[in-house]
Write an enzyme that holds these catalytic residues in place. Structure first.
Site, PDB file in Angstrom:
ATOM      1  N   ASN A  74      21.156 -32.998  -1.755  1.00  0.00           N
ATOM      2  CA  ASN A  74      21.967 -32.301  -0.754  1.00  0.00           C
ATOM      3  C   ASN A  74      22.797 -33.249   0.100  1.00  0.00           C
ATOM      4  OD1 ASN A  74      21.431 -29.429  -1.027  1.00  0.00           O
ATOM      5  ND2 ASN A  74      19.323 -29.953  -0.525  1.00  0.00           N
ATOM      6  N   GLY A  75      22.164 -34.244   0.702  1.00  0.00           N
ATOM      7  CA  GLY A  75      22.906 -35.178   1.549  1.00  0.00           C
ATOM      8  C   GLY A  75      23.944 -35.952   0.776  1.00  0.00           C
ATOM      9  N   GLU A  76      23.598 -36.315  -0.448  1.00  0.00           N
ATOM     10  CA  GLU A  76      24.518 -37.076  -1.291  1.00  0.00           C
ATOM     11  C   GLU A  76      25.741 -36.234  -1.643  1.00  0.00           C
ATOM     12  OE1 GLU A  76      20.677 -38.709  -0.952  1.00  0.00           O
ATOM     13  OE2 GLU A  76      21.192 -36.719  -1.691  1.00  0.00           O
ATOM     14  N   HIS A 103      34.342 -23.999 -13.362  1.00  0.00           N
ATOM     15  CA  HIS A 103      34.937 -23.150 -12.330  1.00  0.00           C
ATOM     16  C   HIS A 103      35.491 -23.919 -11.142  1.00  0.00           C
ATOM     17  CE1 HIS A 103      32.629 -19.225 -13.534  1.00  0.00           C
ATOM     18  NE2 HIS A 103      33.199 -19.829 -14.566  1.00  0.00           N
ATOM     19  N   ARG A 138      42.373 -17.957 -11.740  1.00  0.00           N
ATOM     20  CA  ARG A 138      41.604 -17.650 -10.525  1.00  0.00           C
ATOM     21  C   ARG A 138      40.926 -18.901  -9.974  1.00  0.00           C
ATOM     22  NH1 ARG A 138      35.889 -15.434 -12.292  1.00  0.00           N
ATOM     23  NH2 ARG A 138      35.810 -16.354 -14.360  1.00  0.00           N
ATOM     24  N   ARG A 142      41.767 -20.765  -6.374  1.00  0.00           N
ATOM     25  CA  ARG A 142      40.729 -21.027  -5.372  1.00  0.00           C
ATOM     26  C   ARG A 142      40.673 -22.502  -4.986  1.00  0.00           C
ATOM     27  NH1 ARG A 142      36.743 -17.135  -8.813  1.00  0.00           N
ATOM     28  NH2 ARG A 142      37.679 -15.178  -8.108  1.00  0.00           N
TER      29      ARG A 142
END
Length: 169
Positions: A74-76, A103, A138, A142
């Site tokens: 997560n932190g990385e 995507h 799409r 985005r």
């Protein structure tokens, strides 16, 4: 393809494994550290460098991607996403690794060294590296909205179906 790697102490063993695996599979790994185990190291020092190298090389037209590794990833991922031009996806399955490329046209993947087996994480990286962006309109749209916000700080316009609803009303 060049693959830039950065981690923290929790990802050190996986990073070292991936460096060897990448070489054996025809990639050119570039290790941005750490190079020794230090339980108090700071992942931004290494992950920002790996992500910045990917962004710089892609801006020059080179074919390169990145892998950042930590305990959870997560932190990385957060660190890598602070670098202009980087879209870092957190992969916790083969599907999320593939979707990050298909995507989101992610150019860096983050994996959690304490979350999965060595074999599974290696497979997530392999799927990420061998999957192409779909180029679907799409997804291009985005990504364009995100890129525009990064440079202008202006939110994309609400669709007609949302006008008069929610906090922007």
């Amino acid at each position: 393809m060049r693959v830039h790697l950065g981690s923290d102490h929790a990802g050190l063993d996986l990073k070292d494994h991936l460096t060897r695996w990448l070489t054996e599979h025809g990639y050119e790994p570039v290790d941005h550290g750490p190079f020794v185990y230090d339980a108090l190291d700071d992942y931004p020092v290494f992950c920002l460098r790996a992500a910045a190298a990917v962004a710089a090389e892609q801006a020059e037209g080179q074919d390169s991607l990145g892998v950042v590794i930590g305990g959870s990833g997560n932190g990385e991922q957060i660190a890598a996403n602070k670098v202009d031009g980087i879209r870092c996806a957190l992969a916790w399955s083969e599907e999320t690794a593939a979707l990050g490329r298909q995507h989101n046209d992610a150019n860096v993947v983050s994996v959690g060294g304490r979350m999965h087996s060595l074999e599974d994480m290696t497979r997530f990286v392999e799927v990420f590296l061998t999957t192409d962006f779909s180029g679907d309109e799409r997804h291009v749209r985005r990504i364009g909205q995100l890129a525009s916000y990064e440079t202008t700080d202006e939110l994309p316009p609400l669709p007609d179906s949302a006008v008069g609803r929610g906090p922007d009303a």
